[in-house]
Scaffold this motif. Sequence first.
Motif, short mmCIF file in Angstrom:
data_model
loop_
_atom_site.label_atom_id
_atom_site.label_comp_id
_atom_site.label_asym_id
_atom_site.label_seq_id
_atom_site.Cartn_x
_atom_site.Cartn_y
_atom_site.Cartn_z
N VAL A 41 11.52 5.34 2.68
CA VAL A 41 10.87 4.39 3.58
C VAL A 41 10.85 3.04 2.88
N GLY A 42 9.69 2.37 2.81
CA GLY A 42 9.72 0.99 2.34
C GLY A 42 9.61 0.83 0.83
N VAL A 43 10.24 -0.22 0.34
CA VAL A 43 10.01 -0.67 -1.04
C VAL A 43 9.84 -2.19 -1.00
N ASN A 44 9.23 -2.72 -2.04
CA ASN A 44 9.13 -4.17 -2.16
C ASN A 44 9.95 -4.64 -3.33
N LEU A 45 10.61 -5.77 -3.13
CA LEU A 45 11.33 -6.40 -4.23
C LEU A 45 10.61 -7.71 -4.54
N MET A 187 -0.28 11.10 -1.78
CA MET A 187 0.17 9.94 -1.02
C MET A 187 0.93 10.45 0.21
N TRP A 188 0.60 9.89 1.35
CA TRP A 188 1.39 10.15 2.56
C TRP A 188 2.06 8.83 2.94
N ARG A 189 3.33 8.91 3.28
CA ARG A 189 4.06 7.67 3.59
C ARG A 189 4.71 7.83 4.95
N GLY A 190 4.98 6.73 5.60
CA GLY A 190 5.66 6.82 6.89
C GLY A 190 6.04 5.46 7.41
N VAL A 191 6.67 5.48 8.58
CA VAL A 191 6.99 4.22 9.27
C VAL A 191 6.60 4.36 10.73
N THR A 192 6.15 3.24 11.30
CA THR A 192 5.74 3.18 12.70
C THR A 192 6.34 1.92 13.31
N ARG A 193 6.84 2.03 14.54
CA ARG A 193 7.29 0.82 15.25
C ARG A 193 6.07 0.18 15.89
N TRP A 194 5.81 -1.08 15.57
CA TRP A 194 4.52 -1.68 15.97
C TRP A 194 4.69 -3.20 16.11
#
Length: 419
Positions: A41-45, A187-194
């Motif tokens: 899912v997401g990462v930050n650079l 940790m629970w991770r995910g993505v949502t369209r919002w």
Amino acid sequence: MHDVIIVGAGIGGLTLALTLHRAGIPCRVYEVADEIRPVGVGVNLLPHAVRELSALGLQDALASVAVTTQEAVFFNRFGQLIYRESLGRFAGFEWPQFSIHRGDLQAVLLEAFRARVGADRLHLGWRCTGADQDGDGVAVHFRRTSDDAELPVQHGAVVVACDGIHSVIRKELYPGEGDPVYSGYNMWRGVTRWPPFLSGASMVRAGWLATGKMVIYPIRDAIDAEGRQLVNWVAEIETPHYKRRDWNRPGNLDDFIGAVADWQFDWLDVPAFLRAADVVLEFPMVDQDPLPRWSFGRITLLGDAAHPMVPRGSNGAGQAILDAQALADALAAHADPVHALQAYEDSRREVTSNIVLTNRKNPPDAILREVYVRTGDKPFARIEDVIARDELVALSDGYKRVSGSSREALGARSSSGAP
Ligand SMILES: Cc1cc2nc3c(=O)[nH]c(=O)nc-3n(C[C@H](O)[C@H](O)[C@H](O)COP(=O)(O)OP(=O)(O)OC[C@H]3O[C@@H](n4cnc5c(N)ncnc54)[C@H](O)[C@@H]3O)c2cc1C
């Protein structure tokens, strides 16, 4: 020089290949997956990593798929604003911060790799099983992923283990290393369209671990006709037990949504947002104690294979990218590869060990901890009565100094905080 053998076509391995190629050093990459799919899912650079990727000419490609992060915002679990600070270009850095889907980051690196280094230098479906060396080079062993058949031994000048948190080569170098260190938080991770919230490019941290903490930030813009974003989220909660870490283990919303059931903020209805998730994954907050040594003659470790860290300071991908740059520099500067690998370790091991340890105790979320403790987990009337702004800035800046992402480390463009 003979080829550098890179095990793993993740973020560190591909960045290393591109950086070596730029330095005129030949390499080959071997990856266990049969095909590279957009997993994770997401990462930050942060700007320190974007600087290196920009030097590889990738900033525009990244900007076209990522969200250019504007600000970090911290709230308590009652939705009260604790602290807000500009990030990346918006904070006067010369380089932006990107919030990005890991698959998009890997795809940008892979496309550049195929165009520059050559598709024939990437071997998919090759599972590394170990490496040997003698005075002249390394011999790296592989099995075919699809049927476990033994593949021809690969020879090179050095081998770099970029094979992530379950590194086979690390295990070979440290057979007695114990299990991962569990932080006590799952940790629970995910993505949502919002639809966009706050600035449309805000990285939000809210709550605290004892009762439930969330990190929420968009990673893709305008993904449909309604202008929604793909929004990454992470929930962290104190939990006594954990399952073996696996980046792709499916998770269950009901295991944690109760902790944030009343998080109805004016900018986000958190339970509704979570219920709309496309993907829910579960991952324990684990890391490994820093190692006393990474380089053994012609064999070395890079990225998560060298320094797995709890993902709390947006530095997992970034530090792998910085490692890649340091290793390519060392291989370009030293004719003797053994000296090069040692010089690389000397420049990176202590720095990254400090980050691993700081992520355990004092990541940027320490801001949330301070407010939680000082208020006794109650709403406050005025944040100034709880904690002074200078103290909040010092907590945030302290982490940036440890991770090498401070303005002083990178050079400021302006100190006004304006974009
Ligand atoms: C599937 C997956 C999903 C992820 N999702 C997230 C996420 O959502 N958020 C986040 O913050 N971080 C995520 N990460 C981790 C993140 O990419 C790393 O923390 C960071 O980028 C450091 O990069 P790395 O190159 O050291 O490791 P990684 O990017 O993990 O790359 C390691 C690579 O080595 C390959 N490999 C492993 N074993 C072998 C072997 N024996 N032989 C050959 N190749 C091998 C793996 O398939 C992978 O491609 C994920 C990693 C993976 C592999």
